[in-house]
Design a protein around this motif. Structure first.
Motif, mmCIF file in Angstrom:
data_model
loop_
_atom_site.group_PDB
_atom_site.id
_atom_site.type_symbol
_atom_site.label_atom_id
_atom_site.label_comp_id
_atom_site.label_asym_id
_atom_site.label_seq_id
_atom_site.Cartn_x
_atom_site.Cartn_y
_atom_site.Cartn_z
ATOM 1 N N ALA A 155 7.312 13.650 -14.996
ATOM 2 C CA ALA A 155 7.259 12.687 -16.094
ATOM 3 C C ALA A 155 7.491 11.268 -15.592
ATOM 4 O O ALA A 155 8.144 11.060 -14.544
ATOM 5 C CB ALA A 155 8.312 13.056 -17.135
ATOM 6 N N PRO A 156 7.003 10.258 -16.306
ATOM 7 C CA PRO A 156 7.281 8.857 -15.943
ATOM 8 C C PRO A 156 8.774 8.613 -15.848
ATOM 9 O O PRO A 156 9.549 9.012 -16.730
ATOM 10 C CB PRO A 156 6.645 8.069 -17.087
ATOM 11 C CG PRO A 156 5.574 8.962 -17.610
ATOM 12 C CD PRO A 156 6.100 10.351 -17.473
ATOM 13 N N GLY A 157 9.204 7.978 -14.770
ATOM 14 C CA GLY A 157 10.614 7.686 -14.548
ATOM 15 C C GLY A 157 11.375 8.795 -13.846
ATOM 16 O O GLY A 157 12.532 8.604 -13.459
ATOM 17 N N GLN A 158 10.770 9.972 -13.673
ATOM 18 C CA GLN A 158 11.457 11.086 -13.030
ATOM 19 C C GLN A 158 11.568 10.852 -11.531
ATOM 20 O O GLN A 158 10.642 10.358 -10.888
ATOM 21 C CB GLN A 158 10.704 12.393 -13.308
ATOM 22 C CG GLN A 158 11.356 13.623 -12.691
ATOM 23 C CD GLN A 158 10.595 14.895 -13.030
ATOM 24 O OE1 GLN A 158 9.812 14.922 -13.964
ATOM 25 N NE2 GLN A 158 10.861 15.964 -12.264
ATOM 26 N N ARG A 159 12.735 11.219 -10.992
ATOM 27 C CA ARG A 159 12.966 11.083 -9.557
ATOM 28 C C ARG A 159 12.293 12.231 -8.825
ATOM 29 O O ARG A 159 12.339 13.382 -9.267
ATOM 30 C CB ARG A 159 14.470 11.081 -9.266
ATOM 31 C CG ARG A 159 14.847 10.764 -7.829
ATOM 32 C CD ARG A 159 16.348 10.528 -7.735
ATOM 33 N NE ARG A 159 16.707 10.100 -6.390
ATOM 34 C CZ ARG A 159 17.285 10.879 -5.482
ATOM 35 N NH1 ARG A 159 17.540 12.146 -5.777
ATOM 36 N NH2 ARG A 159 17.594 10.398 -4.297
ATOM 37 N N VAL A 160 11.631 11.932 -7.701
ATOM 38 C CA VAL A 160 10.976 12.960 -6.906
ATOM 39 C C VAL A 160 11.840 13.258 -5.685
ATOM 40 O O VAL A 160 12.699 12.452 -5.292
ATOM 41 C CB VAL A 160 9.559 12.516 -6.467
ATOM 42 C CG1 VAL A 160 8.673 12.293 -7.683
ATOM 43 C CG2 VAL A 160 9.616 11.267 -5.598
ATOM 44 N N PRO A 161 11.649 14.436 -5.079
ATOM 45 C CA PRO A 161 12.476 14.794 -3.914
ATOM 46 C C PRO A 161 12.308 13.771 -2.781
ATOM 47 O O PRO A 161 11.264 13.135 -2.644
ATOM 48 C CB PRO A 161 11.936 16.164 -3.509
ATOM 49 C CG PRO A 161 11.239 16.692 -4.722
ATOM 50 C CD PRO A 161 10.708 15.503 -5.440
ATOM 51 N N SER A 162 13.324 13.653 -1.979
ATOM 52 C CA SER A 162 13.217 12.789 -0.807
ATOM 53 C C SER A 162 12.234 13.400 0.181
ATOM 54 O O SER A 162 11.942 14.598 0.113
ATOM 55 C CB SER A 162 14.585 12.629 -0.148
ATOM 56 O OG SER A 162 14.999 13.879 0.409
ATOM 57 N N LEU A 196 2.544 5.580 -3.365
ATOM 58 C CA LEU A 196 3.202 4.293 -3.618
ATOM 59 C C LEU A 196 2.185 3.149 -3.654
ATOM 60 O O LEU A 196 2.237 2.267 -4.515
ATOM 61 C CB LEU A 196 4.263 4.025 -2.540
ATOM 62 C CG LEU A 196 5.569 4.831 -2.644
ATOM 63 C CD1 LEU A 196 6.335 4.767 -1.323
ATOM 64 C CD2 LEU A 196 6.428 4.292 -3.793
ATOM 65 N N SER A 197 1.231 3.165 -2.704
ATOM 66 C CA SER A 197 0.244 2.079 -2.629
ATOM 67 C C SER A 197 -0.678 2.070 -3.842
ATOM 68 O O SER A 197 -1.183 1.026 -4.236
ATOM 69 C CB SER A 197 -0.590 2.202 -1.350
ATOM 70 O OG SER A 197 -1.424 3.356 -1.399
ATOM 71 N N LYS A 225 7.242 4.597 -7.322
ATOM 72 C CA LYS A 225 7.909 3.357 -6.930
ATOM 73 C C LYS A 225 9.260 3.701 -6.319
ATOM 74 O O LYS A 225 9.876 4.721 -6.662
ATOM 75 C CB LYS A 225 8.093 2.431 -8.126
ATOM 76 C CG LYS A 225 9.080 2.930 -9.171
ATOM 77 C CD LYS A 225 9.301 1.889 -10.264
ATOM 78 C CE LYS A 225 10.316 2.392 -11.303
ATOM 79 N NZ LYS A 225 10.571 1.358 -12.335
ATOM 80 N N THR A 226 9.696 2.877 -5.389
ATOM 81 C CA THR A 226 10.965 3.100 -4.703
ATOM 82 C C THR A 226 12.003 2.106 -5.184
ATOM 83 O O THR A 226 11.727 0.893 -5.256
ATOM 84 C CB THR A 226 10.792 2.972 -3.183
ATOM 85 O OG1 THR A 226 9.870 3.972 -2.740
ATOM 86 C CG2 THR A 226 12.115 3.152 -2.465
ATOM 87 N N ILE A 227 13.182 2.597 -5.551
ATOM 88 C CA ILE A 227 14.297 1.725 -5.948
ATOM 89 C C ILE A 227 15.352 1.832 -4.852
ATOM 90 O O ILE A 227 15.870 2.939 -4.567
ATOM 91 C CB ILE A 227 14.895 2.167 -7.299
ATOM 92 C CG1 ILE A 227 13.830 2.075 -8.391
ATOM 93 C CG2 ILE A 227 16.108 1.307 -7.651
ATOM 94 C CD1 ILE A 227 14.305 2.562 -9.739
ATOM 95 N N PRO A 228 15.656 0.725 -4.173
ATOM 96 C CA PRO A 228 16.611 0.769 -3.060
ATOM 97 C C PRO A 228 17.938 1.423 -3.471
ATOM 98 O O PRO A 228 18.459 1.179 -4.570
ATOM 99 C CB PRO A 228 16.801 -0.717 -2.696
ATOM 100 C CG PRO A 228 15.522 -1.362 -3.157
ATOM 101 C CD PRO A 228 15.115 -0.626 -4.386
ATOM 102 N N SER A 229 18.445 2.264 -2.597
ATOM 103 C CA SER A 229 19.736 2.961 -2.767
ATOM 104 C C SER A 229 19.718 3.985 -3.894
ATOM 105 O O SER A 229 20.760 4.580 -4.213
ATOM 106 C CB SER A 229 20.894 1.962 -3.024
ATOM 107 O OG SER A 229 20.970 1.012 -1.982
ATOM 108 N N SER A 230 18.551 4.166 -4.558
ATOM 109 C CA SER A 230 18.484 5.137 -5.653
ATOM 110 C C SER A 230 17.492 6.258 -5.389
ATOM 111 O O SER A 230 17.709 7.400 -5.786
ATOM 112 C CB SER A 230 18.109 4.431 -6.969
ATOM 113 O OG SER A 230 19.100 3.502 -7.343
ATOM 114 N N GLY A 231 16.364 5.951 -4.736
ATOM 115 C CA GLY A 231 15.385 6.982 -4.446
ATOM 116 C C GLY A 231 13.975 6.589 -4.874
ATOM 117 O O GLY A 231 13.674 5.410 -5.143
ATOM 118 N N THR A 232 13.107 7.591 -4.952
ATOM 119 C CA THR A 232 11.709 7.371 -5.306
ATOM 120 C C THR A 232 11.433 8.026 -6.655
ATOM 121 O O THR A 232 11.838 9.182 -6.885
ATOM 122 C CB THR A 232 10.768 7.965 -4.244
ATOM 123 O OG1 THR A 232 11.085 7.371 -2.980
ATOM 124 C CG2 THR A 232 9.315 7.701 -4.577
#
Length: 488
Positions: A33-40, A63-64, A69-76
């Motif tokens: 879903a939009p806004g969901q964090r994906v695995p590292s 990403l390109s 999108k990547t949020i620093p210190s939080s994840g992708t």
């Protein structure tokens, strides 16, 4: 978190591409879903049993493209606004006023809508006399032309770059200047020649630069339809001048002082479509009239190389002592139609404006073909080819004339001089032009009426017979079939 993705190591699609496609489908389907964090990258690589570099490559692609999108210190994370959604146009309902407003064409566009354009014949009939401008393509030395093009390609990058002169490849213009001086008695300097994409572009440039809305343009009647239409598109008023067996009737130009004619279009060496050749006295009268009135003569010399009883008649341009003639030449008839190369010879005072118009129209004609044509002319191949085709076309013309006389006798009149790649025939039968065309088609013969080439449409019984690309056997068979349906 655990995330099930099926990867197939037995197929040729790279693993990173398979992973990219799976993740993209999951995002678009809502599984992610939009806004969901994906695995590292590390955890997903460990979960799937693949290298971290492979996962990283897939993530970087997503990403390109805006899926992640990547949020620093939080994840992708899955991006909140998916790119595929952004690509969908927003539906806009037009107002009632907008629905009622058509696109407003320019005067040129409006004129173009109203014109009846004659396209090249696409008939599938076995014997086709209606292709009156087509040369004998199977007789062209294609192997030689291929070698000349290959030679041009070896000059890279010069032949692949933009032209340095809007007027065309200078060695070609030099070769043309020598050729038309020798064969057509045209007098010009190299800088007066402008290479164009066939005679139709030449006519278009002439019309755009010299004709304004309301100007009076004199044309032969009957005459070349595409020239007539080029002038009509600029808003010209056409003055039809009749043609007889000596060409355009120049007395009709001279004896009408009320008519302020801006320009006259003529085909003096082999009038289209009648085949008449403009007599010397009328040539001189036409040039004198143009000098006195300031009118411009546009001389279309489309197939003058093919004259069978005498040497080619010198061009009008070579007889003038002032700047009253614009000369148009083309290689479509002497080489092949797909070679969209022709040329203009314009007065010195008009060189600059014509060169600028050519530049803005299409920048340049193909340099590769210009190079090949230069060599074709300079090495003597063009004149050799013309001599060979002149003999062939002469024989085919005589075959056609003899067959018409044999099968139709006094029921047919062959018009025009012993020249060119077509002749005009008048059938003396109690049938309309449409009936004759239909009867001919019933026995597999294609004919085209001369009717559209008259400014005032009327049934004339006149037909244009192209013969250059037909063998003598086919010509004989075609005329025989015509006689079967027209003489009964």
């Amino acid at each position: 978190m655990d995330f099930a993705i099926a990867l197939d190591h037995t197929i040729k699609i790279p693993i990173h591409r398979q992973l990219y496609e799976e993740l993209r489908r999951s995002i678009l389907s809502g599984r992610l879903a939009p806004g969901q964090r994906v695995p590292s990258t590390r955890s997903l690589a460990r979960s799937l049993g693949i290298s971290r570099a492979t996962v990283t490559l897939s993530y970087e692609q997503l990403l390109s493209e805006g899926y992640l999108k990547t949020i620093p210190s939080s994840g992708t994370f899955v991006y909140c606004q998916l790119p595929d959604n952004l690509l969908q146009p927003t539906a806009i309902q037009p107002t009632q006023e907008a629905k009622q407003q058509p696109v407003q064409l320019s005067a040129y566009g409006a004129n173009l809508v109203d014109l009846q354009l004659l396209m090249p014949s696409k008939t599938e009939l076995p014997i086709n006399f209606s292709c009156y401008g087509r040369p004998a393509l199977d007789e062209f030395p294609l192997g030689l032309w291929r070698r000349l093009l290959a030679r041009a390609c070896q000059l890279q990058p010069t032949m692949l770059d933009y032209a340095t002169n809007a007027q065309g490849y200078e060695p070609l213009r030099q070769a043309i200047a020598r050729y038309i001086a020798r064969t057509r008695a045209v007098r010009c300097e190299v800088e007066q020649i402008i290479i164009v994409n066939g005679s139709q572009q030449a006519l278009d440039l002439v019309a755009r630069l010299l004709v304004e809305c309301g100007d009076l343009v004199a044309v032969e009647n009957p005459g070349y339809l595409d020239a007539r239409q080029a002038f009509l598109l600029q808003g010209a008023k056409l003055a039809p001048i009749p043609v007889d067996d000596l060409g355009i009737v120049t007395d009709r130009l001279i004896t009408d002082p009320a008519a302020k004619i801006k320009l006259v279009y003529v085909t003096p060496s082999h009038q289209f479509p009648t085949g008449a050749v403009l007599s010397l006295s009328r040539r001189l009268a036409l040039l004198a009239w143009a000098q006195q009135t300031g009118a411009i003569i546009v001389e279309d010399d489309y197939d003058s190389e093919y004259r069978y009883s005498d040497r080619p008649i010198p061009a009008l341009q070579g007889l003038t002592i002032n700047d009253s003639v614009i000369y148009i030449g083309t290689f479509s008839k002497v080489i092949f139609p797909a070679l969209r190369l022709g040329y203009l010879v314009v007065p010195q005072s008009l060189v600059s404006v014509f060169a600028r118009a050519k530049l803005l129209n299409d920048r340049q004609s193909s340099i590769l073909e210009q190079y090949a044509l230069t060599e074709f002319i300079s090495e003597g191949h063009l004149e050799s080819h013309v001599r060979r085709m002149r003999s062939l076309y002469n024989q085919r013309r005589q075959t056609l004339v003899q067959a018409l006389e044999q099968y139709f006798g006094n029921s047919v009149t062959v018009l025009g001089e012993n020249a060119g790649m077509h002749l005009m025939v008048q059938f003396h039968r109690d049938l309309s032009d449409e009936q004759i065309v239909l009867k001919a088609a019933q026995v597999g013969v294609g004919l085209v009426s001369a009717n559209p080439y008259y400014l005032e449409a009327h049934s004339t019984g006149e037909f244009i017979f192209g013969y250059a690309d037909l063998s003598e056997e086919i010509i004989q068979a075609g005329v025989s079939k015509l006689a079967q349906v027209l003489m009964n």
